[in-house]
Enzyme design. Structure first.
Site, PDB file in Angstrom:
ATOM      1  N   LYS A   1       0.863  -1.285  -0.060  1.00  0.00           N
ATOM      2  CA  LYS A   1       0.149  -0.141  -0.079  1.00  0.00           C
ATOM      3  C   LYS A   1       0.672   1.248   0.044  1.00  0.00           C
ATOM      4  O   LYS A   1       0.382   2.259  -0.594  1.00  0.00           O
ATOM      5  CB  LYS A   1      -0.820   0.077   1.249  1.00  0.00           C
TER       6      LYS A   1
ATOM      7  N   GLU B   1      -6.728   2.168  -2.149  1.00  0.00           N
ATOM      8  CA  GLU B   1      -6.139   0.935  -2.343  1.00  0.00           C
ATOM      9  C   GLU B   1      -6.411   0.485  -3.618  1.00  0.00           C
ATOM     10  O   GLU B   1      -7.580   0.778  -4.122  1.00  0.00           O
ATOM     11  CB  GLU B   1      -6.140  -0.124  -1.287  1.00  0.00           C
TER      12      GLU B   1
ATOM     13  N   ARG C   1      -8.108  -8.059  -8.382  1.00  0.00           N
ATOM     14  CA  ARG C   1      -8.816  -9.587  -8.368  1.00  0.00           C
ATOM     15  C   ARG C   1     -10.072  -9.004  -8.488  1.00  0.00           C
ATOM     16  O   ARG C   1     -10.452  -7.866  -8.392  1.00  0.00           O
ATOM     17  CB  ARG C   1      -8.716 -10.262  -7.268  1.00  0.00           C
TER      18      ARG C   1
ATOM     19  N   ARG D   1     -24.556  -9.611   2.002  1.00  0.00           N
ATOM     20  CA  ARG D   1     -23.818 -10.610   2.515  1.00  0.00           C
ATOM     21  C   ARG D   1     -24.242 -11.382   3.360  1.00  0.00           C
ATOM     22  O   ARG D   1     -24.331 -10.752   4.661  1.00  0.00           O
ATOM     23  CB  ARG D   1     -22.386 -10.125   2.769  1.00  0.00           C
TER      24      ARG D   1
END
Length: 447
Positions: A116, A288, A292, A339
């Site tokens: 980072k 950041e 993926r 979620r």
């Protein structure tokens, strides 16, 4: 296009990748631990290989066993999904060393954006706004104190490696700094085998807004609109929506331009996400990059019509992405992802592994469920607690909210505690209904 790929993951993301591959005519190989031998992804794949016992370190993080499974079954490529080895550059290199295509970016990109502190420096050099922060790794408490006094409290200490909120501490006063610095380093060391930390000025009450990006080998770098991920607990996302209620067309365009600039700066390929903090004045700052595909990618798919997993396969196989000519994208309707985790929100979101005795999923227009379980399935204590993802779409945010209420009420899971009641409470909260939730939403509301 590939003939056969190995999916180096488990659970709902493994099944999601396999379904996309099947639609493209690509055969799949599942890998599984002994704890997962009877799960749906293992049954769905064309082939399946056991790679070790239940602990992830002996199975889903066992690079040698995964590579061996791919080569012995004649795979041409490996899709890492998210989590486990998805952002491990050593695994990407191991794939290349064994003539396997890693379905993701080059290992050099993973290294560059995974650190980072290095990522911040790269973004600053290419003109992407960043939160004022230290110049690289902070080595000592004295250095940390000097920086904090220069930019002013509060500050945020962050691990240079890894993510998920580990190795992260907020510091609101000078007397808190030393303990927080040492705690962040210790947690980073334990989680990532790397205790390097850096420090940023803490942006108070921000929103977490991220841009989905795709890039191929044919000069196409595009942004697929934004996602708002502000509903989170201890830096772990719980609910995501797209588009963000906080963005107008100008801000959306500016953030997309910055995201594409970031992609070009590191010569990125495949799918990725540029994550930003958005303050109350409409200023955004690079936080950041996730190198993926992400858990919340379905909300972007719902408002763009793009299958991100298929695009990953196309790009990795050397084909151009199929959607480059459609950019820039205008959001079509509104999507929300919930979620559904095996956790007890009444008791601090305590994990609740165990056997599912009933599993009734909602249906109807605008409802999408991604799950790898059914009645009789057992949620293992060895892995992430996610049971399913519920994604709803509406022509506008109000319709998406109404559809979310209806779908959550129809989602019946018995045998384990889940986060469904928490999500229902979020939808009834006035702050969320107004589209005004910040990253401190749970703390402020007490949900």
């Amino acid at each position: 296009m590939f003939d056969k790929i190995l999916v180096a993951n488990r659970g709902e993301v493994a099944l999601r990748i396999m379904r996309a591959a099947r639609e493209l005519g690509v055969k799949t190989v599942a890998v599984y631990s002994t704890a997962d031998k009877d799960t749906l992804p293992v049954r769905y794949a064309d082939e399946a290989v056991c790679i070790g016992p239940a602990p992830a370190g002996k199975s889903y993080l066992n690079m040698a066993n995964i590579i061996a499974a791919a080569t012995t079954t004649g795979c041409q490529a490996v899709h890492p999904g998210y989590g486990f080895l998805a952002e491990n550059s050593d695994f990407a290199r191991a794939c290349a060393d064994n003539d396997l295509v890693f379905i993701g970016p080059a290992p050099e990109c993973i290294d560059r954006m995974g650190d980072k502190a290095a990522a911040r420096e790269t973004m600053t050099m290419c003109g992407v706004p960043t939160v004022p922060g230290s110049d690289g790794v902070v080595e000592s408490v004295d250095d940390a104190r000097e920086f904090a006094e220069r930019v002013g409290y509060p500050v945020l200490i962050k691990a240079s490696a890894g993510g998920g909120g580990k190795g992260m501490r907020e510091v609101h006063a000078p007397e808190e700094l030393a303990d927080a610095f040492m705690a962040a380093k210790a947690e980073a060391k334990a989680a990532f085998a790397n205790d390097d930390v850096y420090i940023e000025k803490l942006v108070l009450r921000p929103r977490h807004v991220e841009i989905q990006v795709l890039a191929d080998d044919f000069g196409h770098q595009i942004a697929l609109c934004e996602r708002d991920c502000s509903i989170q607990r201890r830096h772990q996302k719980l609910l995501e929506e797209a588009p963000s209620p906080a963005l107008d067309e100008t801000l959306r365009r500016n953030m997309a331009v910055a995201a594409v600039k970031a992609v070009r700066a590191v010569d990125y390929r495949n799918a990725g996400t540029i994550e930003f903090l958005l303050d109350n004045d409409g200023k955004f700052y690079f936080m950041e990059m996730n190198t993926r595909v992400q858990v919340e990618h379905p909300v972007t798919e719902q408002i763009t019509g793009i299958d991100i997993i298929k695009e990953q396969l196309r790009i990795a196989s050397g084909e151009p992405m199929s959607c480059a000519d459609e950019a820039p994208f205008v959001p079509n309707g509104h999507a929300i992802e919930f979620r559904i985790n095996a956790e007890d929100p009444e008791n601090g979101f305590r994990p609740c592994p165990g056997a599912i005795t009933r599993f009734d999923v909602p249906g109807g227009p605008g409802v999408r469920v991604e799950a790898y379980v059914q009645a009789g399935s057992v949620i293992s204590p060895f892995y992430d607690s996610m049971v399913a993802k519920l994604i709803v779409w509406g022509r506008d945010r109000d319709e998406a909210l109404a559809r979310g209420r209806r779908a959550l009420s129809e989602f019946n899971i018995e045998g384990i505690a889940t986060t469904i009641p928490f999500h229902q409470a979020v939808l009834e909260n006035e702050i969320f209904q107004r589209g005004e939730a910040h990253t401190d939403f749970i703390e402020v509301t007490g949900l």
